[in-house]
Motif scaffolding. Structure first.
Motif, short mmCIF file in Angstrom:
data_model
loop_
_atom_site.label_atom_id
_atom_site.label_comp_id
_atom_site.label_asym_id
_atom_site.label_seq_id
_atom_site.Cartn_x
_atom_site.Cartn_y
_atom_site.Cartn_z
N CYS A 40 -71.04 -2.57 -48.91
CA CYS A 40 -71.25 -2.66 -50.47
C CYS A 40 -72.45 -1.74 -49.79
N ILE A 41 -73.31 -2.73 -49.58
CA ILE A 41 -74.67 -2.09 -50.08
C ILE A 41 -74.94 -0.64 -49.76
N LEU A 42 -74.46 -0.55 -48.41
CA LEU A 42 -74.89 1.27 -47.99
C LEU A 42 -74.06 2.12 -48.78
N ALA A 43 -72.76 1.67 -48.88
CA ALA A 43 -72.14 3.03 -49.74
C ALA A 43 -72.63 3.23 -51.31
N GLY A 44 -72.80 2.14 -51.77
CA GLY A 44 -73.54 2.23 -53.14
C GLY A 44 -75.37 2.82 -53.12
N GLY A 45 -76.22 2.93 -51.54
CA GLY A 45 -77.60 3.55 -51.35
C GLY A 45 -77.05 5.13 -51.13
N ALA A 46 -75.94 5.48 -50.21
CA ALA A 46 -75.70 6.82 -50.19
C ALA A 46 -75.38 7.62 -51.24
N MET A 47 -74.60 6.46 -52.57
CA MET A 47 -74.25 7.10 -53.64
C MET A 47 -75.13 7.54 -54.51
N LEU A 48 -76.44 7.48 -54.15
CA LEU A 48 -78.12 7.07 -55.36
C LEU A 48 -78.69 7.96 -54.50
N VAL A 49 -78.49 8.42 -52.68
CA VAL A 49 -79.18 9.25 -52.59
C VAL A 49 -78.54 10.90 -52.53
N MET A 50 -77.25 10.24 -52.74
CA MET A 50 -76.23 11.92 -53.18
C MET A 50 -76.15 12.72 -54.55
N ALA A 51 -76.39 11.43 -55.27
CA ALA A 51 -76.27 11.64 -56.56
C ALA A 51 -78.30 12.08 -57.19
N ASN A 52 -79.36 11.92 -56.45
CA ASN A 52 -80.41 12.39 -56.18
C ASN A 52 -80.70 13.73 -55.95
N PHE A 53 -79.57 14.23 -54.67
CA PHE A 53 -79.56 14.89 -54.36
C PHE A 53 -78.86 16.52 -55.65
N MET A 54 -77.64 16.14 -55.89
CA MET A 54 -76.87 17.13 -56.65
C MET A 54 -77.76 17.61 -58.10
N ARG A 55 -78.21 16.26 -58.31
CA ARG A 55 -78.92 16.61 -59.21
C ARG A 55 -80.56 17.47 -58.96
N GLY A 56 -81.01 17.22 -57.57
CA GLY A 56 -82.20 18.55 -57.98
C GLY A 56 -81.37 19.54 -57.50
N ALA A 57 -80.65 19.11 -56.95
CA ALA A 57 -79.47 21.30 -56.40
C ALA A 57 -78.89 21.50 -57.63
N GLY A 58 -78.63 20.55 -59.15
CA GLY A 58 -78.29 21.24 -59.94
C GLY A 58 -79.09 21.77 -60.76
N ALA A 59 -80.90 20.87 -60.89
CA ALA A 59 -82.01 21.40 -61.52
C ALA A 59 -82.32 22.57 -60.80
N ARG A 60 -82.00 23.05 -59.45
CA ARG A 60 -82.93 24.94 -58.74
C ARG A 60 -81.99 25.38 -59.51
N LEU A 61 -80.66 25.27 -59.49
CA LEU A 61 -79.79 26.49 -59.98
C LEU A 61 -79.62 26.41 -61.33
N ARG A 62 -80.19 25.28 -61.95
CA ARG A 62 -80.08 26.31 -64.06
C ARG A 62 -81.54 26.68 -64.10
N SER A 63 -83.08 26.96 -63.03
CA SER A 63 -84.09 27.42 -63.35
C SER A 63 -83.89 28.31 -62.52
N ALA A 64 -82.92 28.77 -61.39
CA ALA A 64 -83.21 30.31 -60.86
C ALA A 64 -82.60 31.18 -61.53
N GLY A 65 -81.41 30.26 -62.75
CA GLY A 65 -80.56 31.39 -63.56
C GLY A 65 -81.12 31.92 -65.00
N ASP A 66 -82.42 30.99 -64.92
CA ASP A 66 -83.38 31.60 -66.07
C ASP A 66 -84.25 32.82 -65.63
#
Length: 84
Positions: free
Chosen positions: A58-84
């Protein structure tokens, strides 16, 4: 009549072909199976370890989900800034 050109290889097939050509990938893919068998044997021999293993998963899965969420947020921010 013109001969049809062969279809290009799909990306997944190209990835699988690359994996089959590397001799070490078989060993790397066997490691999770060996680990699961070892954990199963540990649980059979010492059943009180099961809650600790469940908590660790549970701890490892939770940590992996947090890392993946952080990655997705960063990727989304890069895509939004590239579209501007």
């Amino acid at each position: 009549m013109a001969q049809a050109a062969p279809m290009p290889m799909c990306p997944m097939a190209r990835t699988c072909q690359g994996m089959m050509e590397k001799p070490r990938i078989g060993l790397v893919m066997m490691i999770p199976g060996i680990v699961f068998i070892a954990l199963g044997l540990v649980i059979i021999v010492w059943p009180s370890v099961m809650p600790w293993l469940a908590a660790a998963v549970c701890i490892l899965a939770g940590g992996a989900m947090l890392v993946m969420a952080n990655f997705m947020r960063g990727a989304g921010a890069r895509l939004r800034s590239a579209g501007d």
